[in-house]
Design an enzyme around this catalytic site. Structure first.
Site, short mmCIF file in Angstrom:
data_model
loop_
_atom_site.label_atom_id
_atom_site.label_comp_id
_atom_site.label_asym_id
_atom_site.label_seq_id
_atom_site.Cartn_x
_atom_site.Cartn_y
_atom_site.Cartn_z
N THR A 1 -4.83 3.99 2.02
CA THR A 1 -4.77 3.80 3.48
C THR A 1 -4.62 5.15 4.20
OG1 THR A 1 -2.41 3.38 3.24
CG2 THR A 1 -3.82 1.48 3.41
N THR A 2 -3.89 6.08 3.59
CA THR A 2 -3.72 7.41 4.20
C THR A 2 -5.00 8.21 4.05
OG1 THR A 2 -1.41 7.30 3.49
CG2 THR A 2 -2.20 9.42 4.25
N ASP B 1 1.40 -2.36 -3.29
CA ASP B 1 0.28 -1.42 -3.48
C ASP B 1 -0.08 -1.31 -4.96
OD1 ASP B 1 0.12 -0.99 -0.83
OD2 ASP B 1 0.86 1.08 -0.84
#
Length: 564
Positions: free
Chosen positions: A101-102, A413
């Site tokens: 996501t980053t 995650d």
């Protein structure tokens, strides 16, 4: 005679409302690029093992402490429309593959930053977009060549894979526990679905059709404050926060027979207000007797199958509790539908809607041990030692709610990463190695292109270097020296491959950056791998969103009010 006014086209013609703000042309594109840069800068420091945490305060005074890109951007309140669409990217990435996501935000931001010189030089956005799309196809081809297939039952390789996901998170101090929990939970929940083999030409498609991994429904995380993180565990069964309905009922049963119901074990109440008129005193007794007989019949139908535990999603009347206690049956009431489904899948029971339809095959016998345990002030029902549980409960213990919330995010995650590998068992090297290989490959392929598209094509290659650059930046080492050395390693591998195998040969160079020390290491020896699906999704999403934002040439603030 009245004056006719100015000829058409001479005076200013206001099409939009005077309160409406409008930015268009190059100005709008540059504003969009600036907004994307601002969003990428927010979470740039949260990439890699040496990442920083962000503390976010919501309007109600609650605190979130995290370094999860999606979580940070979800909590941040932004007003610029482009920044909002960038934040949507991270949410889509999280829902699709659960990791990266980053990376996706940083990469998309860098793509747009690299497009700025072309926009300022009056290169048409469509030309830039075409160059970006060519580069995307080339990047995906390079990733395909670089990928290696893994056996999902190889525990050491899978642990190394989850390590690369969790190593960057807050819970990295308890890595071994977290990794084992993520692997155990996913392998417990995974089950093969009966499909026709050989329906598709691609091996991976057939493989993914066979496996069903529903983490959301069947791997429940129970957060219990108190204890320490070393007490976390994945049960080979399920547990829920309920106590038995009657104090005399058994609290520990080995190899229990479990019956699950979806109906109330009490007298039916009228749907709406019901009035009953009674003329004789005996009629009242008759009415009460009918109610009691109705409940007694239901209980007798259940007792006939000799279950040890009865669980219902609705209520259990006092009379039913009395009959169950006499028959030595333990009962639970008002269990959530989702928990009931998990118990059914773990114990092999079937949820029954009517007591007169119960069959022997509906009774669950897959559980090895039922036990009530008190943790803190609450009672929990544990169904453990199940023979082949396809559902599980993950118990998280920790000092405070904030710590537990962050560990839950990290564990989710990790489980999604394992799930992705179960679906598509291909891996790519981590630590910026894949990005640098794509960057070097694009730079080499770009030299063969001609015309105005060459610039945007090469810009994607440059943008890919942002991941190794940010990793080395967060380690505190010399960024220019580290990235140049890494680029040289990959370029040398390309030349060597061409000498040995001729023009167009592709080198398998797995050199990347150790996110903890900032040194260059071979990722194959170092053991940092990332799932193929995560990396591909990151690159696709970043390039496609950059293309979409570049094609916006008009931003209008202040649209129509409702009702006009």
């Amino acid at each position: 005679m009245a004056s006719a006014g100015p000829p058409p086209g001479m005076g200013p013609i206001m099409v939009l409302n005077s309160k409406t703000q409008r930015t268009h042309g190059r100005q709008a594109q540059i504003a969009n690029i600036a907004a994307a840069r601002a969003v990428a800068d927010i979470i740039r420091s949260t990439l890699g093992p040496r990442s920083m945490l962000k503390m976010l305060l919501d309007p109600m005074g609650g605190i979130v402490i995290t370094n999860d890109g999606n979580c940070i951007l979800r909590e941040v309140d932004v007003s610029h429309p482009t920044a909002k669409s960038m934040i949507e990217l991270s949410r889509a990435q999280d829902e699709e593959v659960g990791d990266g996501t980053t990376s996706v935000i940083i990469l998309a931001g860098e793509m747009l930053i690299n497009a700025e010189p072309f926009v300022r030089s009056n290169v048409h956005p469509t030309v830039i977009v075409r160059g970006y799309n060519y580069a995307l196809q080339e990047a995906l081809t390079i990733c395909e060549k670089l990928a290696t297939t893994v056996d999902i039952h190889d525990a050491d390789r899978m642990k190394a894979l989850v390590q690369s996901c969790i190593g960057t998170k807050f819970s990295s101090r308890w890595n071994d526990i977290m990794i084992d929990m993520a692997l155990k939970a996913v392998i417990t929940v995974a089950r093969e679905t009966p499909t026709m083999s050989g329906t598709s030409g691609c091996v991976n498609d057939v493989y993914s059709q066979k496996m069903e991994v529903d983490i959301k429904r069947y791997a429940k995380v129970e957060k219990i404050p108190g204890g320490e993180i070393a007490d976390c565990a994945v049960l080979s069964g399920v547990m829920f926060n309920k106590d038995v309905t009657h104090s005399k009922m058994r609290r520990r049963i080995e190899n229990p027979r479990i019956l699950l119901l979806d109906s109330p074990l009490e007298y039916k109440k009228g749907e709406s207000q019901t009035n009953v008129e009674i003329t004789d005193e005996e009629d009242w007794n008759t009415l009460l007797k009918m109610e009691e007989e109705y409940v007694e019949n239901m209980c007798m139908e259940i007792i006939a199958f000799k279950p040890d535990i009865v669980i219902t999603e609705k209520g259990v009347s006092d009379l039913a509790q009395h009959y169950f206690a006499k028959a030595n049956i333990t009962a639970f009431r008002r269990l959530r539908k989702t928990d009931n489904n998990r118990v059914a899948r773990a114990t092999g029971a079937t949820i029954v809607s009517r007591t007169d339809e119960i069959r022997e095959s509906d009774i669950g016998t897959g559980c090895g041990l039922f036990e009530m345990r008190k943790i803190g002030e609450e009672y929990f029902a544990f169904f453990e030692e199940c023979k082949d549980p396809k559902a599980c409960t993950i118990i998280l213990r920790g000092g405070s709610k904030d710590v537990l919330n962050e560990i839950e995010r990290n564990l989710t995650d990790a489980m999604l990463v394992v799930r992705n590998v179960v679906f598509d068992p291909r891996l790519l090297p981590g630590g910026g190695a894949t990005e640098m290989a794509v960057s070097v490959g694009l730079r080499k392929a770009g030299l063969k292109l001609e015309g105005v598209q060459q610039g945007p094509f090469l810009a994607v290659g440059e943008a890919m270097e942002v991941i190794p650059r940010t990793l080395s930046e967060n380690c505190g080492v010399s960024v220019i020296r580290t990235v140049t050395q890494l680029r040289a390693k990959h370029a040398a591998a390309c030349e060597e491959a061409e000498k040995e195998r001729g023009e167009g040969a592709f080198p398998k160079c797995n050199w990347g950056i150790d996110g903890t020390t900032g040194k260059l290491v071979d990722m194959e020896e170092f053991g940092i791998w990332e799932p193929f699906s995560v990396k591909i999704q990151t690159i696709k999403t970043a390039v496609e969103s950059a293309c979409m934002i570049l094609r916006i040439d008009d931003i209008v603030f202040g649209s129509k009010k409702k009702g006009y």
